[in-house]
Scaffold this motif. Structure first.
Motif, short mmCIF file in Angstrom:
data_model
loop_
_atom_site.label_atom_id
_atom_site.label_comp_id
_atom_site.label_asym_id
_atom_site.label_seq_id
_atom_site.Cartn_x
_atom_site.Cartn_y
_atom_site.Cartn_z
N ASN A 131 -46.54 -38.80 -24.40
CA ASN A 131 -45.32 -39.07 -23.65
C ASN A 131 -44.92 -40.52 -23.86
OD1 ASN A 131 -43.15 -38.96 -21.82
ND2 ASN A 131 -44.46 -39.76 -20.21
N GLU A 132 -43.66 -40.70 -24.30
CA GLU A 132 -43.14 -42.05 -24.47
C GLU A 132 -41.90 -42.28 -23.62
OE1 GLU A 132 -42.55 -42.83 -28.63
OE2 GLU A 132 -44.67 -42.51 -29.10
N LEU A 133 -41.61 -41.35 -22.70
CA LEU A 133 -40.45 -41.47 -21.82
C LEU A 133 -40.82 -42.17 -20.53
CD1 LEU A 133 -39.04 -37.88 -22.17
CD2 LEU A 133 -37.89 -39.93 -22.93
N ARG A 134 -39.80 -42.65 -19.81
CA ARG A 134 -40.04 -43.15 -18.45
C ARG A 134 -40.61 -42.02 -17.62
NH1 ARG A 134 -34.18 -44.83 -17.64
NH2 ARG A 134 -34.37 -43.22 -16.05
N GLN A 135 -41.43 -42.34 -16.64
CA GLN A 135 -42.11 -41.33 -15.84
C GLN A 135 -41.13 -40.42 -15.10
OE1 GLN A 135 -45.28 -40.69 -16.14
NE2 GLN A 135 -45.25 -39.02 -14.66
N ASP A 136 -40.05 -40.96 -14.55
CA ASP A 136 -39.10 -40.13 -13.81
C ASP A 136 -38.41 -39.12 -14.73
OD1 ASP A 136 -37.74 -42.34 -15.01
OD2 ASP A 136 -36.01 -42.01 -13.70
N LEU A 137 -38.08 -39.53 -15.97
CA LEU A 137 -37.46 -38.60 -16.92
C LEU A 137 -38.46 -37.57 -17.42
CD1 LEU A 137 -35.23 -41.03 -18.99
CD2 LEU A 137 -34.60 -39.62 -17.03
N TYR A 138 -39.71 -37.98 -17.59
CA TYR A 138 -40.76 -37.05 -18.01
C TYR A 138 -40.96 -35.97 -16.96
CZ TYR A 138 -45.33 -35.36 -19.54
OH TYR A 138 -46.37 -34.58 -19.94
N GLU A 139 -41.00 -36.36 -15.71
CA GLU A 139 -41.17 -35.38 -14.63
C GLU A 139 -39.97 -34.43 -14.57
OE1 GLU A 139 -41.92 -37.74 -11.14
OE2 GLU A 139 -43.96 -38.23 -11.80
N LYS A 140 -38.80 -34.94 -14.84
CA LYS A 140 -37.60 -34.09 -14.87
C LYS A 140 -37.71 -33.07 -16.00
CE LYS A 140 -32.70 -34.72 -14.16
NZ LYS A 140 -31.62 -35.69 -14.05
N MET A 141 -38.24 -33.49 -17.15
CA MET A 141 -38.44 -32.57 -18.28
C MET A 141 -39.47 -31.49 -17.94
SD MET A 141 -38.41 -34.54 -21.85
CE MET A 141 -36.90 -35.26 -22.49
N LEU A 142 -40.52 -31.87 -17.23
CA LEU A 142 -41.53 -30.89 -16.83
C LEU A 142 -40.91 -29.81 -15.94
CD1 LEU A 142 -44.51 -33.27 -16.00
CD2 LEU A 142 -44.41 -31.64 -17.89
N VAL A 143 -40.08 -30.22 -15.00
CA VAL A 143 -39.41 -29.27 -14.10
C VAL A 143 -38.45 -28.39 -14.88
CG1 VAL A 143 -37.85 -29.07 -12.13
CG2 VAL A 143 -39.73 -30.70 -12.06
N LEU A 144 -37.68 -28.97 -15.82
CA LEU A 144 -36.76 -28.19 -16.65
C LEU A 144 -37.52 -27.15 -17.47
CD1 LEU A 144 -34.28 -30.82 -18.13
CD2 LEU A 144 -33.73 -28.94 -16.59
N ALA A 145 -38.64 -27.55 -18.04
CA ALA A 145 -39.44 -26.63 -18.85
C ALA A 145 -39.99 -25.49 -18.00
CB ALA A 145 -40.59 -27.38 -19.52
N ALA A 146 -40.47 -25.80 -16.80
CA ALA A 146 -40.98 -24.77 -15.91
C ALA A 146 -39.87 -23.80 -15.49
CB ALA A 146 -41.63 -25.39 -14.68
N GLU A 147 -38.68 -24.34 -15.22
CA GLU A 147 -37.53 -23.49 -14.89
C GLU A 147 -37.21 -22.54 -16.04
OE1 GLU A 147 -34.28 -26.09 -14.02
OE2 GLU A 147 -35.04 -26.61 -12.03
N GLY A 148 -37.23 -23.06 -17.26
CA GLY A 148 -36.95 -22.25 -18.44
C GLY A 148 -37.95 -21.13 -18.62
#
Length: 118
Positions: free
Chosen positions: A26-43
Motif C-alpha cells: 500500500n502506497e496510498l494515504r491511510q484514509d484513501l486505502y480504507e475507502k478502497m477496502l470498503v469499496l472492494a468489500a461492497e463490490g
C-alpha cells in the motif's frame, strides 16, 4: 443499523467498519486505502463475477472526487482474482494490493501513468 453494514453511527459520527484484509502493498494515504477496502468489500457483496467486482470498484474510483484529486494523471486500473500474476507501471504513491480474506479475493488497484502524445 445492523452489524453487517459498512458504517455504524457512534456518538453522532459515522464509523467505518473495515472488512478483514491482508495488505500486500500500500502506497496510498491511510484514509484513501480504507475507502478502497470498503469499496472492494461492497463490490464483492453486490457481484458474483470478478470482472463485475473490478468494474464496480473502477467506476466508483473514477467518479469519486476525493480519489481523483490525487496528482496522478492516468486512469485507475483494477484487477480482482484469486490467482494472478502482474507486472505494472504505476504512478508513484498510487497502488494498493490486498487480500479480502473473508471473501477469498485478491485485489490490485493502481493509477496508470498518464498518456503522452508523441
Amino acid at each position: 443499523m445492523s452489524d453487517e453494514e459498512d458504517e455504524e453511527n457512534v456518538g453522532g459520527q459515522a464509523k467505518i467498519v473495515l472488512p478483514q484484509y491482508f495488505t500486500r502493498q500500500n502506497e496510498l494515504r491511510q484514509d484513501l486505502y480504507e475507502k478502497m477496502l470498503v469499496l472492494a468489500a461492497e463490490g464483492v457483496k453486490k457481484h458474483k463475477l470478478q470482472k463485475d467486482i473490478a468494474q464496480h470498484i473502477k467506476t466508483s474510483l473514477d467518479t469519486d472526487a476525493e480519489m481523483n484529486e490525487l496528482i496522478g494523471k492516468g486512469p485507475w486500473q483494477v484487477i480482482v482474482g484469486r490467482s494472478f500474476a502482474s507486472a505494472v507501471t504505476h504512478e508513484a504513491m498510487h497502488v494498493a494490493f490486498f487480500d479480502l480474506t473473508e471473501y477469498l479475493e485478491t485485489v490490485l488497484i493502481y493509477k496508470s501513468l498518464g498518456v503522452q502524445s508523441v
